[in-house]
Design a protein around this motif. Structure first.
Motif, PDB file in Angstrom:
ATOM      1  N   ALA B 446       0.833  -1.204   0.000  1.00 35.33           N
ATOM      2  CA  ALA B 446       0.000   0.000   0.000  1.00 35.33           C
ATOM      3  C   ALA B 446       0.866   1.251   0.000  1.00 35.33           C
ATOM      4  CB  ALA B 446      -0.932  -0.001   1.209  1.00 35.33           C
ATOM      5  N   VAL B 447       2.028   1.179   0.628  1.00 34.03           N
ATOM      6  CA  VAL B 447       2.942   2.319   0.605  1.00 34.03           C
ATOM      7  C   VAL B 447       4.287   1.816   0.092  1.00 34.03           C
ATOM      8  CG1 VAL B 447       1.907   3.635   2.467  1.00 34.03           C
ATOM      9  CG2 VAL B 447       3.570   1.857   3.002  1.00 34.03           C
ATOM     10  N   HIS B 448       5.008   2.704  -0.556  1.00 31.54           N
ATOM     11  CA  HIS B 448       6.318   2.279  -1.034  1.00 31.54           C
ATOM     12  C   HIS B 448       7.391   2.818  -0.100  1.00 31.54           C
ATOM     13  CE1 HIS B 448       7.242   6.268  -2.747  1.00 31.54           C
ATOM     14  NE2 HIS B 448       5.957   6.315  -2.952  1.00 31.54           N
ATOM     15  N   ASP B 449       8.509   2.125  -0.109  1.00 28.67           N
ATOM     16  CA  ASP B 449       9.636   2.522   0.732  1.00 28.67           C
ATOM     17  C   ASP B 449      10.304   3.741   0.102  1.00 28.67           C
ATOM     18  OD1 ASP B 449      11.448   2.436   2.755  1.00 28.67           O
ATOM     19  OD2 ASP B 449      12.142   0.404   2.393  1.00 28.67           O
ATOM     20  N   LEU B 450      11.406   4.135   0.694  1.00 29.48           N
ATOM     21  CA  LEU B 450      12.147   5.296   0.214  1.00 29.48           C
ATOM     22  C   LEU B 450      12.441   5.172  -1.290  1.00 29.48           C
ATOM     23  CD1 LEU B 450      13.040   7.510   2.165  1.00 29.48           C
ATOM     24  CD2 LEU B 450      15.302   6.493   2.199  1.00 29.48           C
ATOM     25  N   SER B 451      12.070   6.190  -2.056  1.00 33.69           N
ATOM     26  CA  SER B 451      12.410   6.165  -3.479  1.00 33.69           C
ATOM     27  C   SER B 451      13.839   6.666  -3.662  1.00 33.69           C
ATOM     28  CB  SER B 451      11.452   7.051  -4.270  1.00 33.69           C
ATOM     29  OG  SER B 451      11.735   8.409  -4.013  1.00 33.69           O
ATOM     30  N   TRP B 452      14.369   6.492  -4.866  1.00 37.58           N
ATOM     31  CA  TRP B 452      15.742   6.926  -5.125  1.00 37.58           C
ATOM     32  C   TRP B 452      15.884   8.414  -4.899  1.00 37.58           C
ATOM     33  CZ3 TRP B 452      20.051   4.489  -5.088  1.00 37.58           C
ATOM     34  CH2 TRP B 452      20.065   3.129  -5.376  1.00 37.58           C
ATOM     35  N   ARG B 453      14.897   9.144  -5.393  1.00 36.01           N
ATOM     36  CA  ARG B 453      14.966  10.597  -5.297  1.00 36.01           C
ATOM     37  C   ARG B 453      14.942  11.032  -3.833  1.00 36.01           C
ATOM     38  NH1 ARG B 453      12.152  15.493  -8.154  1.00 36.01           N
ATOM     39  NH2 ARG B 453      12.233  16.767  -6.280  1.00 36.01           N
ATOM     40  N   GLU B 454      14.073  10.401  -3.074  1.00 35.49           N
ATOM     41  CA  GLU B 454      13.999  10.748  -1.647  1.00 35.49           C
ATOM     42  C   GLU B 454      15.282  10.373  -0.922  1.00 35.49           C
ATOM     43  OE1 GLU B 454       9.168   9.948  -1.405  1.00 35.49           O
ATOM     44  OE2 GLU B 454      10.594   8.385  -0.863  1.00 35.49           O
ATOM     45  N   GLY B 455      15.813   9.216  -1.304  1.00 36.94           N
ATOM     46  CA  GLY B 455      17.067   8.774  -0.697  1.00 36.94           C
ATOM     47  C   GLY B 455      18.193   9.744  -0.990  1.00 36.94           C
ATOM     48  N   LEU B 456      18.193  10.245  -2.211  1.00 41.63           N
ATOM     49  CA  LEU B 456      19.233  11.181  -2.609  1.00 41.63           C
ATOM     50  C   LEU B 456      19.133  12.491  -1.832  1.00 41.63           C
ATOM     51  CD1 LEU B 456      21.078  10.060  -4.708  1.00 41.63           C
ATOM     52  CD2 LEU B 456      20.059  11.564  -6.405  1.00 41.63           C
ATOM     53  N   THR B 457      17.897  12.899  -1.542  1.00 38.20           N
ATOM     54  CA  THR B 457      17.705  14.116  -0.755  1.00 38.20           C
ATOM     55  C   THR B 457      18.261  13.939   0.646  1.00 38.20           C
ATOM     56  OG1 THR B 457      15.648  14.350  -1.974  1.00 38.20           O
ATOM     57  CG2 THR B 457      15.970  15.815  -0.106  1.00 38.20           C
ATOM     58  N   LEU B 458      18.059  12.748   1.188  1.00 37.73           N
ATOM     59  CA  LEU B 458      18.498  12.504   2.567  1.00 37.73           C
ATOM     60  C   LEU B 458      19.976  12.154   2.658  1.00 37.73           C
ATOM     61  CD1 LEU B 458      15.435  10.443   3.754  1.00 37.73           C
ATOM     62  CD2 LEU B 458      16.270  12.492   4.895  1.00 37.73           C
ATOM     63  N   ALA B 459      20.525  11.639   1.551  1.00 37.19           N
ATOM     64  CA  ALA B 459      21.880  11.088   1.604  1.00 37.19           C
ATOM     65  C   ALA B 459      22.923  12.055   2.161  1.00 37.19           C
ATOM     66  CB  ALA B 459      22.285  10.582   0.228  1.00 37.19           C
ATOM     67  N   PRO B 460      22.963  13.320   1.690  1.00 35.19           N
ATOM     68  CA  PRO B 460      24.003  14.201   2.234  1.00 35.19           C
ATOM     69  C   PRO B 460      23.900  14.344   3.747  1.00 35.19           C
ATOM     70  CG  PRO B 460      22.804  15.285   0.446  1.00 35.19           C
ATOM     71  CD  PRO B 460      22.117  13.992   0.694  1.00 35.19           C
ATOM     72  N   LEU B 461      22.671  14.419   4.238  1.00 35.34           N
ATOM     73  CA  LEU B 461      22.488  14.583   5.684  1.00 35.34           C
ATOM     74  C   LEU B 461      22.955  13.338   6.423  1.00 35.34           C
ATOM     75  CD1 LEU B 461      18.967  16.259   5.595  1.00 35.34           C
ATOM     76  CD2 LEU B 461      21.162  17.360   6.014  1.00 35.34           C
ATOM     77  N   VAL B 462      22.546  12.187   5.916  1.00 35.07           N
ATOM     78  CA  VAL B 462      22.908  10.929   6.580  1.00 35.07           C
ATOM     79  C   VAL B 462      24.422  10.754   6.597  1.00 35.07           C
ATOM     80  CG1 VAL B 462      22.777   8.429   6.357  1.00 35.07           C
ATOM     81  CG2 VAL B 462      20.715   9.810   6.106  1.00 35.07           C
ATOM     82  N   ILE B 463      25.049  11.042   5.456  1.00 38.14           N
ATOM     83  CA  ILE B 463      26.506  10.884   5.387  1.00 38.14           C
ATOM     84  C   ILE B 463      27.186  11.811   6.387  1.00 38.14           C
ATOM     85  CG2 ILE B 463      28.505  11.297   3.896  1.00 38.14           C
ATOM     86  CD1 ILE B 463      26.698  10.305   1.558  1.00 38.14           C
ATOM     87  N   LEU B 464      26.730  13.048   6.445  1.00 40.25           N
ATOM     88  CA  LEU B 464      27.365  13.994   7.363  1.00 40.25           C
ATOM     89  C   LEU B 464      27.115  13.613   8.817  1.00 40.25           C
ATOM     90  CD1 LEU B 464      26.746  17.368   5.532  1.00 40.25           C
ATOM     91  CD2 LEU B 464      28.932  16.290   6.036  1.00 40.25           C
ATOM     92  N   ILE B 465      25.936  13.084   9.103  1.00 41.18           N
ATOM     93  CA  ILE B 465      25.634  12.688  10.475  1.00 41.18           C
ATOM     94  C   ILE B 465      26.636  11.628  10.952  1.00 41.18           C
ATOM     95  CG2 ILE B 465      23.968  11.319  11.814  1.00 41.18           C
ATOM     96  CD1 ILE B 465      21.754  12.975  10.435  1.00 41.18           C
ATOM     97  N   VAL B 466      26.954  10.697  10.059  1.00 38.72           N
ATOM     98  CA  VAL B 466      27.922   9.657  10.434  1.00 38.72           C
ATOM     99  C   VAL B 466      29.338  10.225  10.455  1.00 38.72           C
ATOM    100  CG1 VAL B 466      28.883   7.424   9.785  1.00 38.72           C
ATOM    101  CG2 VAL B 466      26.438   7.850   9.538  1.00 38.72           C
ATOM    102  N   LEU B 467      29.663  10.955   9.384  1.00 37.82           N
ATOM    103  CA  LEU B 467      31.036  11.445   9.221  1.00 37.82           C
ATOM    104  C   LEU B 467      31.432  12.378  10.366  1.00 37.82           C
ATOM    105  CD1 LEU B 467      32.936  10.761   6.932  1.00 37.82           C
ATOM    106  CD2 LEU B 467      32.467  13.008   5.956  1.00 37.82           C
ATOM    107  N   LEU B 468      30.546  13.296  10.714  1.00 42.35           N
ATOM    108  CA  LEU B 468      30.894  14.274  11.746  1.00 42.35           C
ATOM    109  C   LEU B 468      30.920  13.655  13.133  1.00 42.35           C
ATOM    110  CD1 LEU B 468      29.050  17.513  10.597  1.00 42.35           C
ATOM    111  CD2 LEU B 468      31.394  16.788  10.216  1.00 42.35           C
ATOM    112  N   GLY B 469      30.345  12.465  13.254  1.00 45.21           N
ATOM    113  CA  GLY B 469      30.444  11.782  14.532  1.00 45.21           C
ATOM    114  C   GLY B 469      31.821  11.183  14.743  1.00 45.21           C
ATOM    115  N   ILE B 470      32.501  10.895  13.634  1.00 42.58           N
ATOM    116  CA  ILE B 470      33.793  10.219  13.738  1.00 42.58           C
ATOM    117  C   ILE B 470      34.946  11.154  13.395  1.00 42.58           C
ATOM    118  CG2 ILE B 470      35.127   8.246  12.908  1.00 42.58           C
ATOM    119  CD1 ILE B 470      32.386   6.948  12.269  1.00 42.58           C
TER     120      ILE B 470
END
Lengths: 631, 515
Positions: B446-470
């Motif tokens: 009934a609902v779809h998971d994260l689309s590529w476009r949505e993933g791409l929007t989030l990707a920079p944030l997710v990467i920085l969240i991990v990177l800046l932690g280390i």
């Protein structure tokens, strides 16, 4: 050879990353095998580094490997780096070894689970975090590992997230741990303030200029962190609930490794505890009381995993008792042997639970020994080991704790001895109810019979770990025999870490043998009680009082006196203070302005965009006014 | 520093110019609007990145300074400068705007929406870069107008109420700032005969105790509302709740930082003695905000309001870090402004994605989403853990520095704030359990998971969240020298001794350039 130490945590971390990227593609069982191989490889590297360390002279067995600066601000400087010393390598060796076995077991145990790859993803991440915890060369990196294992524990307790009990248990574990972690953090602030560093070496070499009250505070606060992680009084109730996780998780995280992190921490900070005897005494007393409390509750539980969970709480109490009196090597010895026999018991329980179609109630089992011989025999060895029957590993390690306990204070010994009897008793009860006596379950008469069961030993991937752990539980005591000064390998190996700060009561060989006989008698008493009471009966209400079944009502008290009142406070805060008080004041002020401005109705259009224009216009007017005044 | 490219002026004029260009495009040309808006915001990010590369680390003063007389009779000038404190706020702003546009879906093709967003970007960047108090004030106020229109025009059910409340509340508080600025300039003029709004010159103004405290309160009123600081926060749950995704994201991620930045840039520089006098009050409000925000969030059913209260708690940490007056704490506060921007933006995007699929913000109507959207749930978990402050992710580094630094100067406030660590786990894990765990109520497929476009929007944030932690090092190295200047300034003017770390002889304090 020491240089490759960085691979120890990195290999399971790499496994995690690979599974994150392509776990679904690898699927079942490849994902499981990959994870297992990564941990096994980490074990091999650990052995190599261990051997490298062993070849150094005893005084020089400490090697630091700094990777890069993690945090640097003001005067604070924290590295990402490892400390390879006898203590950290002993921990790393048993963590990777036991983890590899449990990974292997899980390939069989989880084979029908739809989230199979995800399970191993979490498991690998857990091992990486646990290894960082034990190998870190500073307190903050240890804390990273500490929180990392906590998060993985959260994921894995709630692995079957569709069950409300599982997701609630996961949340509960995380919150109880976080309470301890807050204390841990304050301890770190204090250590930094007093020593200017968080690096073990720097901190420990500057303790001489720190006042005793500060040292006691550090010790107690770090212990409070350990109390959360290692499920001691008063932060233990989460561990029983944590049994909602898959059984290999209970074996790995909630018995063999993660929960022992608190004991490791106490051993690591031995220079602090040595200078803060008051803090150390608190640790010993809490440990002793927890040991007894856990054992009493375990006597009356019917869920096989809950029996083992309370048993773990009790055994961890023993370890804290040992650490608190300064018998760190006894604590580590017990931790090692406990990892063997408790992992064995949990995996055995998992094998039984599988056979019983996910039923965990020992009262509905019985007479499984003939159908599941491998499980039964290994579980039996586990019972004798934890019970402290002579020559089995628990006999030596628990004996070591009791021996030193008596030397420190006979009162501690009395509590410990009582617990020893109960330990041999409650696991005997469990063993007899599960594997002996009457068959209390329905056998499947024909294939496809849904109501009936057809118990059998598990496949080889699950049996091999049982057998290996069974062997280790039986003979694990060999690493540290007290009967001859040349046979206490572990004590001598660890001695550079603890040095003269170690408490060791020297009884002489006669004293050691006397205590060994007393320990054996205590264990036999427990075994005899179990056989007499549960050999042929499955119901004895007099020995399963409600107060023990309900775990002394402590969980109930938490709920009644802490959880519910604080929920009410939160609801009141939200609906009264916030809505009526603070926001009410804001809206009241706005209402006041509106009603006094009723006369100015003509400009009161109600459209904020007009006010916005008014703002801009006003700004222009003010500027114009200022400009004309100036020129 | 030797570079001649006018980075800072370009950073402000580019989005402002792009807004004008978009205003000239016919609104039927939706794709063109979308492309121009997105490319302009990316160009700003590019320039901000180039400035970051050109930025000289290890130097605490202002770089790329550009000064042009504007209204010379009053000493008002177009005066911009960037130091380690503003550098990463500018970069974060540059990052969050294209992400906000990308997360806005079809709205990113609405002409006026995009134009307002770009005006807002110009205003925010101007606020972070202005060295002239009046210029700062203009940018600070300028941000209100686009946000008002974005909430009122593209918000949810109660958008009118929320937009009005936001506008009037923050505008009212700004009046105090305006009066404060004029009074400070007047006092400075009477002392030196020079009328100037330049913050660097005004730093030397001699203020009596009372005058300092009053001016401090005037300035801080505006900043406290903007952040928001307890108890001036009640506009924020409404505004965050009713704003469209881009609005909530930018309000919490960027605009809240204008308030915190104002405190660090202006309060600490201009009123050091008042800061030290009133620090206990502000630290207490910050600590109360941490506990209070967490308590209210614990019973909040609406995800967006929950994040609003969680932001209140997180900004409480930042306020504590700012007023603790220690290098560690202030460094942590600056870093945490960036960190909070990243994970809050990610949270608001995720919440918007849930709304797009389920049409609700209420966790009561969500159940078992992890089974239906495992990837989205995984990203949500990661962002949630960053927000809880789990080490290894970005939130921890800032929080730890704030608390460790505060412990040195104001021990008991640090201890109380540490309790917030526990409470953050309570409300976020509770919300996660409600929404993502349990038996799913919606059908598979009934609902779809994260689309590529949505993933791409989030990707920079997710990467920085991990990177800046280390690897927070690159940020800390650039923030550090500027923070040292600010803290040393406060310590010198207010006759505060730097906190003692370690026993004498152990700690070799390395203080940077003294002012």
């Amino acid at each position: 050879m020491l240089r490759v130490a960085f691979l120890i945590p990195l290999l399971p971390l790499a496994g995690f990353v690979i599974l994150l990227l392509s776990g679904r593609k690898l699927g079942n069982p490849l994902a499981g095998w990959l994870a297992t191989i990564m941990v096994a490889a980490s074990f091999v590297v650990t052995v190599v580094v261990f051997a490298g360390l062993f070849r150094l002279p005893a005084g020089g067995r400490s090697y630091t490997q700094n990777w890069f600066t993690w945090i640097s601000a003001g005067h604070l400087h924290v590295n990402m780096g490892l400390l390879v010393d006898p203590l950290s390598m002993t921990m790393a060796a048993f963590v990777t070894g036991v983890s590899a076995l449990i990974h292997l077991y899980s390939i069989g145990y989880m084979e029908h689970d739809e989230d199979f790859p995800k399970f191993f993803l979490y498991l690998n991440l857990f091992v990486a975090a646990m290894l960082l915890l034990v190998l870190a060369n500073n307190f903050l990196l240890l804390f990273l590992g500490w929180e990392g294992v906590g998060v993985c524990s959260y994921f894995l307790i709630g692995f079957w997230f569709e069950r409300d009990t599982a997701s609630s248990a996961a949340k509960k574990a995380m919150i109880f741990n976080r309470i301890g972690d807050a204390a841990f953090l304050v301890a770190l602030f204090l250590i930094y303030e007093r020593t200017g560093s968080l690096d073990y070496h720097t901190v420990f070499s500057h303790l001489g200029s720190v006042g005793e009250p500060s040292l006691v505070a550090m010790g107690v606060l770090l212990f409070a962190g350990a109390v959360g992680k290692s499920a001691q009084i008063p932060l233990y109730p989460w561990l029983a609930d944590a049994m909602e996780g898959p059984t290999p998780v209970s074996a790995l995280i909630h018995a063999a490794t993660m929960v022992t992190a608190g004991v490791y921490l106490m051993c690591r900070i031995n220079p602090i505890l040595y200078r803060a005897p008051d803090a150390a005494h608190v640790i010993a007393i809490i440990g002793a009381v927890t040991a007894l409390l856990g054992a009493t509750i375990a006597c009356a539980q019917n869920d096989i995993k809950k029996i083992l969970a309370y048993s773990t709480i009790s055994q961890l109490g023993y370890m804290f008792l040992a650490a608190g009196i300064g018998a760190y090597d006894a604590a580590i010895f017990l931790m090692l042997t406990h990892a063997f026999y408790k992992a064995l018991l949990f995996l055995g329980a998992g094998s039984v639970i599988h056979a019983m179609n996910d039923d965990q109630d020992v009262k509905t089992m019985g007479a499984l020994a003939r159908l599941m011989p491998i499980t039964a025999v290994t579980f039996f060895i586990g019972w004798l080991s934890i019970g402290g029957l002579p020559v089995f590993s628990g006999f030596w390690s628990k004996g070591d704790v009791l021996l030193n306990g008596y030397g420190f204070s006979p009162a501690l010994w009395v509590v410990g001895a009582l617990t020893a009897v109960l330990t041999a008793y409650y696991l005997g009860r469990a063993y007899l109810l599960v594997f002996r006596g009457q068959q209390r379950w329905v056998e499947a008469r024909k294939p496809g019979d849904r109501a009936g069961l057809k118990p059998h030993d598990p496949s080889w991937v699950m049996s091999v770990p049982l057998i290996v752990l069974g062997a280790l539980s039986a003979v694990g005591g060999l690493i540290n025999l007290p009967i001859h000064p040349d046979l206490d390998f572990l004590d001598r190996w660890l001695s550079p870490v603890f040095a003269s700060r170690l408490f060791q009561h020297h009884w002489g060989l006669g004293g050691v043998w006397t205590f060994a006989l007393i320990d054996a008698a205590l264990a036999l008493l427990g075994v005899a009680l179990a056989v007499a009471l549960w050999g042929h009966a499955s119901e004895r209400p007099a020995f399963e009082p409600v107060v023990l079944q309900r775990a002394w009502y402590i969980d109930w008290a938490y709920d009644r006196f802490i959880a519910r009142p604080s929920t009410e406070v939160a609801i009141e805060t939200s609906s009264v203070v916030e809505a009526k008080g603070i926001d009410g004041a804001v809206n009241g002020f706005a209402w006041l302005v509106r009603s006094t401005a009723r006369h100015l109705r003509k400009v009161q259009t109600g459209y904020v965009r007009n006010y916005a224009l008014g703002l801009a216009g006003g700004l222009v007017l003010v500027l114009a006014y200022v400009l004309t005044r100036a020129s | 520093m030797t570079s001649t490219f006018p980075y800072l002026t370009t950073l402000i004029l580019l989005p402002a110019g792009a807004a004008v260009v978009i205003a000239l495009i016919p609104s039927a040309q939706r794709r063109l609007v979308q492309v121009v808006g997105f490319v302009a915001s990316l160009a700003v990010l590019g320039i901000a990145s180039a400035a970051t590369v050109a930025f000289t680390s290890g130097y605490g003063g202002y770089q790329f300074v550009s000064s042009h007389q504007w209204i010379s009779v009053f000493g008002i000038s177009w005066s911009l400068g960037m130091d380690g404190i503003s550098l990463f706020l500018v970069l974060m702003t540059g990052l969050l705007f294209p992400i906000a546009l990308a997360a806005s879906g079809e709205r990113a093709a609405d002409k006026s929406f995009v134009a307002w967003i770009l005006v807002l970007e110009a205003g925010c960047l101007g606020g972070f870069l202005a060295l002239d108090l009046l210029l700062f004030f203009v940018f600070f106020e300028l941000t209100l107008v686009p946000v008002y229109f974005v909430i009122a025009g593209w918000g949810h059910e109660r958008r009118g109420y929320a937009a009005g409340k936001f506008f009037l509340y923050t505008l009212g508080a700004s009046a105090f700032l305006f009066v404060g600025i004029l009074a400070l300039v007047a006092i400075h003029a009477s002392q030196t005969g020079v009328t100037t709004f330049d913050v660097r010159a005004l730093t030397d103004t001699h203020l009596s105790g009372t005058a300092g405290v009053l001016l401090f309160l005037g300035f801080t009123a505006a900043f406290a509302v903007k952040m928001p600081l307890f108890p001036f926060h009640t506009w924020s749950p409404d505004a965050y709740r009713e704003a469209p995704a881009a609005g909530s994201l930018l309000l919490a991620g960027v605009m809240a930082k204008l308030g915190a930045y104002g405190i660090i840039r202006f309060d600490l520089a201009l009123f050091p003695r008042a800061v030290v006098t009133l620090a206990p009050l502000l630290l207490s409000l910050g600590a109360i905000g941490i506990i209070y925000g967490a308590i209210v969030a614990a019973v909040e059913r609406d995800l967006k309001r929950l994040v609003a209260y969680s932001s209140l708690a997180h900004l409480g940490f930042i306020v504590i870090g700012a007023f603790a007056i220690s290098r560690e704490a202030l460094t942590g506060a600056v870093l945490q402004m960036v960190n909070h921007g990243l994970y809050t933006a990610a949270l608001f995007i995720l919440i918007a994605l849930l709304y797009k699929r389920l049409g609700t913000f209420s966790v009561k109507e969500m159940r078992g989403l992890q089974r239906r959207m495992p990837v989205l749930a995984g990203v949500f978990t990661l962002v949630m853990l960053a927000s809880i402050g789990v080490p290894g992710l970005n939130g921890f580094v800032g929080e730890f520095l704030i608390l460790a630094g505060t412990f040195l100067t104001h021990r008991w406030w640090a201890v109380v704030a540490t309790a917030g660590v526990v409470l953050a786990a309570v409300y976020l894990l509770w919300a996660y359990q409600q929404a993502f765990q349990g038996k799913p109520t919606i059908e598979a497929g009934a609902v779809h998971d994260l689309s590529w476009r949505e993933g791409l929007t989030l990707a920079p944030l997710v990467i920085l969240i991990v990177l800046l932690g280390i690897f927070p090092g690159p940020l800390l190295n650039r923030i550090g020298p500027s923070v040292t200047q600010v803290v040393t300034h406060v310590e010198v003017v207010a006759h505060q001794r730097p906190p003692q770390v370690g026993s004498p002889g152990v700690a070799l304090r390395t203080t940077g350039a003294q002012r």
